[in-house]
Design an enzyme around this catalytic site. Structure first.
Site, PDB file in Angstrom:
ATOM      1  CD  GLU A 177       0.838  14.555   2.588  1.00  0.00           C
ATOM      2  OE1 GLU A 177       1.554  14.644   1.581  1.00  0.00           O
ATOM      3  OE2 GLU A 177       0.331  15.537   3.155  1.00  0.00           O
ATOM      4  CB  CYS A 225       6.998  10.459  -0.352  1.00  0.00           C
ATOM      5  SG  CYS A 225       7.263  11.460   1.105  1.00  0.00           S
TER       6      CYS A 225
HETATM    7  P1  NAP Z   1       0.701   1.219   0.821  1.00  0.00           P
HETATM    8  O1  NAP Z   1       0.890  -0.170   0.385  1.00  0.00           O
HETATM    9  O2  NAP Z   1      -0.367   2.022   0.204  1.00  0.00           O
HETATM   10  O3  NAP Z   1       0.531   1.137   2.397  1.00  0.00           O
HETATM   11  C1  NAP Z   1       0.376   2.288   3.173  1.00  0.00           C
HETATM   12  C2  NAP Z   1      -0.424   1.958   4.419  1.00  0.00           C
HETATM   13  O4  NAP Z   1      -1.759   1.607   4.061  1.00  0.00           O
HETATM   14  C3  NAP Z   1       0.126   0.779   5.203  1.00  0.00           C
HETATM   15  O5  NAP Z   1      -0.008   1.050   6.584  1.00  0.00           O
HETATM   16  C4  NAP Z   1      -0.776  -0.366   4.777  1.00  0.00           C
HETATM   17  O6  NAP Z   1      -0.839  -1.399   5.716  1.00  0.00           O
HETATM   18  C5  NAP Z   1      -2.100   0.354   4.669  1.00  0.00           C
HETATM   19  N1  NAP Z   1      -3.098  -0.322   3.846  1.00  0.00           N
HETATM   20  C6  NAP Z   1      -2.897  -1.221   2.843  1.00  0.00           C
HETATM   21  N2  NAP Z   1      -4.080  -1.580   2.317  1.00  0.00           N
HETATM   22  C7  NAP Z   1      -5.039  -0.904   2.989  1.00  0.00           C
HETATM   23  C8  NAP Z   1      -6.461  -0.847   2.905  1.00  0.00           C
HETATM   24  N3  NAP Z   1      -7.139  -1.559   2.008  1.00  0.00           N
HETATM   25  N4  NAP Z   1      -7.122  -0.056   3.754  1.00  0.00           N
HETATM   26  C9  NAP Z   1      -6.460   0.696   4.661  1.00  0.00           C
HETATM   27  N5  NAP Z   1      -5.122   0.683   4.789  1.00  0.00           N
HETATM   28  C10 NAP Z   1      -4.411  -0.096   3.962  1.00  0.00           C
HETATM   29  O7  NAP Z   1       2.013   2.089   0.642  1.00  0.00           O
HETATM   30  P2  NAP Z   1       3.505   1.693   1.046  1.00  0.00           P
HETATM   31  O8  NAP Z   1       3.965   0.738   0.027  1.00  0.00           O
HETATM   32  O9  NAP Z   1       3.594   1.356   2.490  1.00  0.00           O
HETATM   33  O10 NAP Z   1       4.232   3.096   0.887  1.00  0.00           O
HETATM   34  C11 NAP Z   1       4.962   3.464  -0.256  1.00  0.00           C
HETATM   35  C12 NAP Z   1       4.255   4.588  -0.953  1.00  0.00           C
HETATM   36  O11 NAP Z   1       3.969   5.641  -0.045  1.00  0.00           O
HETATM   37  C13 NAP Z   1       5.098   5.210  -2.031  1.00  0.00           C
HETATM   38  O12 NAP Z   1       4.349   5.298  -3.211  1.00  0.00           O
HETATM   39  C14 NAP Z   1       5.422   6.603  -1.523  1.00  0.00           C
HETATM   40  O13 NAP Z   1       5.551   7.587  -2.510  1.00  0.00           O
HETATM   41  C15 NAP Z   1       4.279   6.895  -0.628  1.00  0.00           C
HETATM   42  N6  NAP Z   1       4.694   7.825   0.386  1.00  0.00           N
HETATM   43  C16 NAP Z   1       4.204   9.092   0.363  1.00  0.00           C
HETATM   44  C17 NAP Z   1       4.584   9.995   1.329  1.00  0.00           C
HETATM   45  C18 NAP Z   1       4.045  11.385   1.354  1.00  0.00           C
HETATM   46  O14 NAP Z   1       4.203  12.050   2.361  1.00  0.00           O
HETATM   47  N7  NAP Z   1       3.426  11.862   0.305  1.00  0.00           N
HETATM   48  C19 NAP Z   1       5.467   9.605   2.338  1.00  0.00           C
HETATM   49  C20 NAP Z   1       5.943   8.314   2.326  1.00  0.00           C
HETATM   50  C21 NAP Z   1       5.536   7.426   1.350  1.00  0.00           C
HETATM   51  P3  NAP Z   1       0.063  -2.726   5.561  1.00  0.00           P
HETATM   52  O15 NAP Z   1       1.477  -2.289   5.595  1.00  0.00           O
HETATM   53  O16 NAP Z   1      -0.326  -3.536   6.725  1.00  0.00           O
HETATM   54  O17 NAP Z   1      -0.337  -3.319   4.237  1.00  0.00           O
END
Ligand code: NAP
Length: 515
Positions: free
Chosen positions: A257, A296
């Site tokens: 997602e 999102c």
């Molecule tokens: P993110 O930086 O991609 O982080 C998401 C998750 O991935 C966090 O738990 C993060 O851990 C982890 N992560 C980071 N690097 C990783 C790696 N190399 N390997 C495995 N896991 C890793 O995203 P975010 O900034 O938290 O979230 C915002 C984004 O999420 C927005 O773009 C939004 O649109 C999207 N979103 C989508 C939905 C949906 O349902 N489609 C819902 C909510 C949000 P850490 O926090 O420890 O870095």
């Protein structure tokens, strides 16, 4: 030093061996708690969940597991006040926005408890009718769905620490699959606290629910072929996960997602004095401001007929100017903070980028804050941008600013509007506004292939509809293309991700024993 939160893995509470990463109050700026996963034996913890948790869950029927979800609901209800306190402190959200996350999560669990009860006392699910494989009807093929014998690893985003856990855990646990959740670090506290309460209540079998807070390092390496991963977050992290050997070589099933440039469209049949026009303005403002636009599913692009562009600017701007921003503890504040300094900076940078291609129609970025220090608080007022040449606005169709920001765009006719919506390259949701049922229905079908959900708002459902950005457990959540290509929720459809489908070819006598 603030408290270092424990992880729950392998049936025990364990602290990481590092100093930890601090979580902050995004309004007051103080450190709250720390998280760390350094040194955990992930392989052993995953094996414990897979073997002990999985076996214990699969020994139960769907109805029994549904009853466990109902017990989890009671525990969470009993601790709601603590969750609201954590959300205020760590997410900087006003009470209504905390409810979207906390009560939204509890509601979703409750829905799956009820749905699961209808599946009865079975250990697998039939998939369709048996089909004969030749002339003689004796030998047939029956598809069945059985729970996968692995773990479900959730890697979650920062914006829904409560709902993000339960919207995934409810169908996984109902399916009989143990859960390991890795919340986003910035807001991991609420997820950890909810898991702690459920574990302490002793409702679920050992190994059924685990939480690891801190870095995701090594977690994907611990995955085995029958495990599944459900990821919510940015497209960049999604790309890293997709290319990990566990997914690429071991066929670990993955659901993504990701981000999405969602749209709202006022269809051309309704003018500026119509109820549909008002409904659009109201919904756009709600979507821009709920959780400070950190959803999102939030509306990022707003399409109106060319002739209504000025009136829409006024109507949306008038509503936005009433939105008070600042400390969520203050009664008059309607919109709290962004979740962290990093997000604040990312939203400012994103806004700067969009401003180069758009006009500012309502500028909230320098709005005075209520009861909050602008040098400390990660608060920002809502900003409406506008672009008069929607075709040339490439950046607007391609940039998700994860905050209270949307762009108004004019269109010539319905075909033009729908073509512009599709420039989002696949989104979670689009909403349509109008009073012409046939036109709304036709437009909804036109957008169906590029959206997980189309939310249609006509005046007859003005008081009934559930909101553009609200994800209801009965409806699909996910979207093709840029939105990640994932599918969650959708009632019992969500169970498919946690099951394996198998065709059993046998005599009708054997198939008759499968009930
Ligand atoms: P993110 O930086 O991609 O982080 C998401 C998750 O991935 C966090 O738990 C993060 O851990 C982890 N992560 C980071 N690097 C990783 C790696 N190399 N390997 C495995 N896991 C890793 O995203 P975010 O900034 O938290 O979230 C915002 C984004 O999420 C927005 O773009 C939004 O649109 C999207 N979103 C989508 C939905 C949906 O349902 N489609 C819902 C909510 C949000 P850490 O926090 O420890 O870095």
């Amino acid at each position: 030093m603030t408290e270092l939160l424990s992880n729950y893995l392998g049936g025990t509470w364990q602290r990481g061996s590092g100093a930890g990463t601090a979580l902050f109050d995004p309004v007051l700026g103080n450190e709250l708690v720390r998280v760390d996963a350094t040194g955990l034996d992930l392989a052993a913890g995953f094996a414990f969940a897979r073997e002990q948790g999985g076996a214990a869950l699969r020994a139960l029927t769907y109805r029994q597991r549904a009853a466990l979800l109902g017990e989890v609901v009671k525990v969470l209800q009993a601790n709601r006040d603590a969750y609201y306190d954590i959300a205020t402190a760590n997410s900087g959200t006003v009470r209504n926005d905390s409810a979207v996350d906390i009560d939204g999560g509890i509601f979703t669990l409750g829905t799956y408890a009820r749905l699961g009860d209808t599946l009865g006392d079975r250990h697998h699910l039939p998939d369709g009718e048996a089909a004969r494989l030749g002339k003689d009807p004796l030998f047939q093929s029956q598809h069945v769905l059985v729970p996968t014998r692995g773990v479900a690893l959730f890697i979650n985003a920062f914006n829904f620490p409560a709902w993000g856990l339960w919207e995934k855990a409810a169908p996984a646990l109902l399916a009989g699959v143990p859960v390991i959740v890795k919340p986003a670090t910035a807001t991991a506290w609420l997820t950890q606290r909810m898991v702690r309460d459920v574990v302490e209540a002793g409702i679920l079998p050992a190994g059924a629910l685990s939480v690891v807070c801190g870095s995701a390092a090594g977690m994907l390496d611990a995955l085995q072929p029958f495990d599944v991963v459900s990821f919510t977050g940015s497209a960049d992290t999604a790309a890293v996960i997709r290319s990990h050997p566990a997914i690429a070589r071991r066929s670990v099933r993955v659901n993504i997602e990701a981000d999405s440039i969602n749209a709202a469209v006022l269809l051309p049949q309704d003018g500026a004095d119509s109820a549909a026009f008002d409904l659009l303005a109201k919904e756009v403002v709600r979507e821009m401001t709920v959780k400070s636009g950190q959803k999102c599913t939030a509306i990022r692009r707003v399409f109106v007929p060319e002739a209504l562009y000025a009136r829409a600017t006024e109507a949306i701007g008038a509503r936005l100017s009433k939105v008070t921003v600042g400390n969520p503890r203050h009664d008059t504040v309607r919109m709290g903070a962004l979740v962290s300094r990093a997000q604040f900076d990312a939203v400012q940078a994103g806004l700067d980028g969009l401003r180069r291609h758009a006009q500012v129609l309502h500028d909230g970025s320098r709005q005075p804050l209520v009861d909050a220090d602008p040098a400390v608080a990660c608060c920002i007022g809502p900003t409406l941008l506008g672009v008069t040449d929607a075709d040339a606005a490439g950046t607007v169709h391609d940039t998700e600013v994860f905050g209270p920001v949307a762009t108004l765009l004019p269109y010539r006719d319905t075909a033009h509007a729908l073509a512009l919506v599709r420039r989002g390259q696949g989104s979670l949701v689009a909403s349509l506004y109008g009073s012409d049922a046939a036109a709304l229905g036709a437009a909804a079908l036109e957008l169906a292939d590029s959206h997980g959900r189309v939310h249609v708002i006509s005046p007859d459902v003005a008081q009934l509809h559930t909101g553009h950005g609200n994800v209801m457990p009965q409806s699909l959540h996910g979207g093709p293309g840029r939105a990640g290509g994932g599918e969650e929720l959708g009632g019992l459809r969500a169970l498919h991700f946690y099951h394996r489908r198998c065709a059993i070819q046998a005599s009708t006598a054997v198939l008759g024993t499968l009930a």
